[in-house]
Design a protein around this motif. Structure first.
Motif, short mmCIF file in Angstrom:
data_model
loop_
_atom_site.label_atom_id
_atom_site.label_comp_id
_atom_site.label_asym_id
_atom_site.label_seq_id
_atom_site.Cartn_x
_atom_site.Cartn_y
_atom_site.Cartn_z
N ALA A 94 1.03 -1.02 -0.01
CA ALA A 94 0.29 0.14 0.14
C ALA A 94 1.15 1.39 0.02
CB ALA A 94 -0.93 -0.05 0.80
N SER A 125 0.56 6.26 -1.02
CA SER A 125 -0.38 7.17 -0.96
C SER A 125 0.14 8.13 -1.60
CB SER A 125 -0.31 7.86 0.77
OG SER A 125 -0.60 6.88 1.66
N ASP A 145 -4.63 0.72 -8.68
CA ASP A 145 -5.63 1.02 -7.75
C ASP A 145 -6.15 0.73 -6.46
OD1 ASP A 145 -7.72 0.14 -8.62
OD2 ASP A 145 -8.23 1.15 -9.79
N SER A 146 -7.34 0.80 -6.00
CA SER A 146 -7.66 -0.09 -4.81
C SER A 146 -8.46 -1.27 -4.78
CB SER A 146 -8.83 1.14 -4.07
OG SER A 146 -9.89 1.61 -5.20
N ALA A 164 -3.40 3.51 -5.19
CA ALA A 164 -3.36 3.33 -4.01
C ALA A 164 -2.39 1.43 -3.57
CB ALA A 164 -4.63 2.52 -3.41
#
Length: 411
Positions: A297, A299, A322-323, A344
């Motif tokens: 993960a 940011s 992405d997520s 993400a």
């Protein structure tokens, strides 16, 4: 922190705090209303700042200094002002790491540093470092190409928190004139200290400085982050970036089970003597990935640094997902990348050539660095005094009530 004001090379610190202080920019926005009632606006490309200051019972020596400036006793040219409300002396574009109208004049780079053309005005500056020999630095300048005005005894803070994963050193070059003819000193903080602002007290004889970034690791197409240069504040003494290791101990040591990796076309994984091993045919698609598309993960804005000794490695790639694990972009041919908006996770991989005999994947590292947001750049354009008043302080013959009005002017 106090106000510094004076002609270039002769700034004086005003220790008395101003009773009134307004530093609002003049936006210059004009509105136009059509016959149908719609409104459009026009704004100039720059918004000069206006300063309005007043003091009560100012000490005589400080009042004399301001009087000479207002009456232009020492010359008609503009003056410099460094006010305590300025969070960032860098110009707005350079403070944000962006190209203003495709103008690179605010940066000076060694030949080892590549500046990539910006596709759009005000786009993020992108840089590459493809050689570890020779000097590897970027020098920050004012928009007119000059150094930043300072005065002996002033304490400054210089930092680029978002670049910490790529930096090897922060430095400040010192000069006796604005044009940077020759540095009279070079002062810096080594690799162990780039995670914090570089705090520096201006030595005697120095009138101007230039902040500098030094690099050591290779990277490609790395977006520049924000930076700041300013009078040092108490919070600069404790500010730090944070760094975390994304790989677990087994992956770092190269002793993880094969399930910790993803093998591409033509790649075979195995374990021997407690070590993770690989072979590769080197065909198109041969690659070793660490984890999956949703393992590590991140940011937006963080810097990711991959270090490895994978046998047969040809091209490192940082894939941004992405997520949901869908790819939103990638940074190719680089071990350092900045997490883009919308990402993400990072999915690091190494494209491989042929490895005929099983070889240990070896030690690896995935460092993720994040830093605080930087304040918007305001620049250090010169000022002209447009209004001045002085009256004796009531009952205090040698003290003065003083007010000044100033506006930023074009250099």
């Amino acid at each position: 922190m106090n106000l510094w004001i004076g002609r270039p090379g002769a700034l004086r610190e005003i220790t008395d705090g101003a009773a009134e202080f307004d530093r609002s920019p003049d936006l210059g926005v004009q509105e136009f209303r059509s016959l149908g009632g719609g409104v459009t606006t026009w704004a100039p490309p720059t918004a000069p700042r206006r300063l309005s200051l007043s003091w009560e019972a100012m000490q005589a020596d400080d009042a004399y200094h301001l009087d000479r400036l207002a009456r232009r006793v020492d010359g008609p040219g503009p003056i410099h002002v460094i006010d305590p409300g300025s969070d960032n002396w860098l110009a707005p574009s350079i403070g944000a790491g962006r190209i203003s109208l495709a103008d690179y004049s605010e940066w000076v780079a060694d030949p080892t540093i590549i500046f990539h053309p910006a596709p759009l005005d005000y786009d993020v500056m992108r840089v590459s470092l493809q050689a570890t020999s020779g000097n590897r630095r970027i020098v920050f300048r004012r928009p007119d190409g000059s150094a930043y005005p300072v005065a002996p005894g002033m304490r400054v803070a210089w930092w680029v928190p978002g670049m910490v994963g790529a930096l090897s050193e922060l430095r400040i070059y010192t000069y006796t004139s604005a044009k940077q003819a020759a540095s009279v000193g070079s002062f810096g903080a080594g690799p162990a200290n780039v995670d914090r602002p570089f705090l520096f007290t201006i030595p005697e004889g120095v009138t101007h400085i230039a902040p500098v970034m030094w690099f050591s690791k290779l990277f490609a197409d790395l977006p520049m982050s924000g930076a700041y240069l300013r009078q040092a504040r108490p919070e600069d003494s404790t500010a730090r970036t944070t760094m975390r290791q994304a790989f677990n101990a087994a992956v770092q040591a190269g002793t993880a089970p094969v399930t910790a990796y993803t093998a591409g076309t033509g790649v075979t994984l195995s374990v021997s003597g407690g070590k993770a091993m690989l072979t590769s045919t080197g065909v198109a698609g041969s690659a070793l990935s660490f984890g999956t598309a949703k393992t590590h993960a991140v940011s937006a804005g963080e810097i990711v640094s991959l270090t490895h000794a994978v046998p047969g490695a040809v091209t490192p790639v940082l894939v941004w997902t992405d997520s949901e694990g869908a790819t939103v972009g990638q940074s190719r041919d680089t071990l350092i990348g900045r997490v883009p908006d919308g990402a993400a996770y990072v999915w690091p991989k190494v494209e491989l050539g042929a490895v005929a005999t099983a070889a240990a994947i070896g030690a690896v590292s995935l460092e993720i660095t994040s830093g605080p947001a930087t304040p918007p750049g305001e620049g250090t354009r010169p000022y002209s005094i447009t209004g001045y008043s002085v009256t004796p302080a009531p009952g205090r013959v040698r003290e003065r009530d003083v007010s000044l009005e100033l506006v930023e002017v074009t250099e």
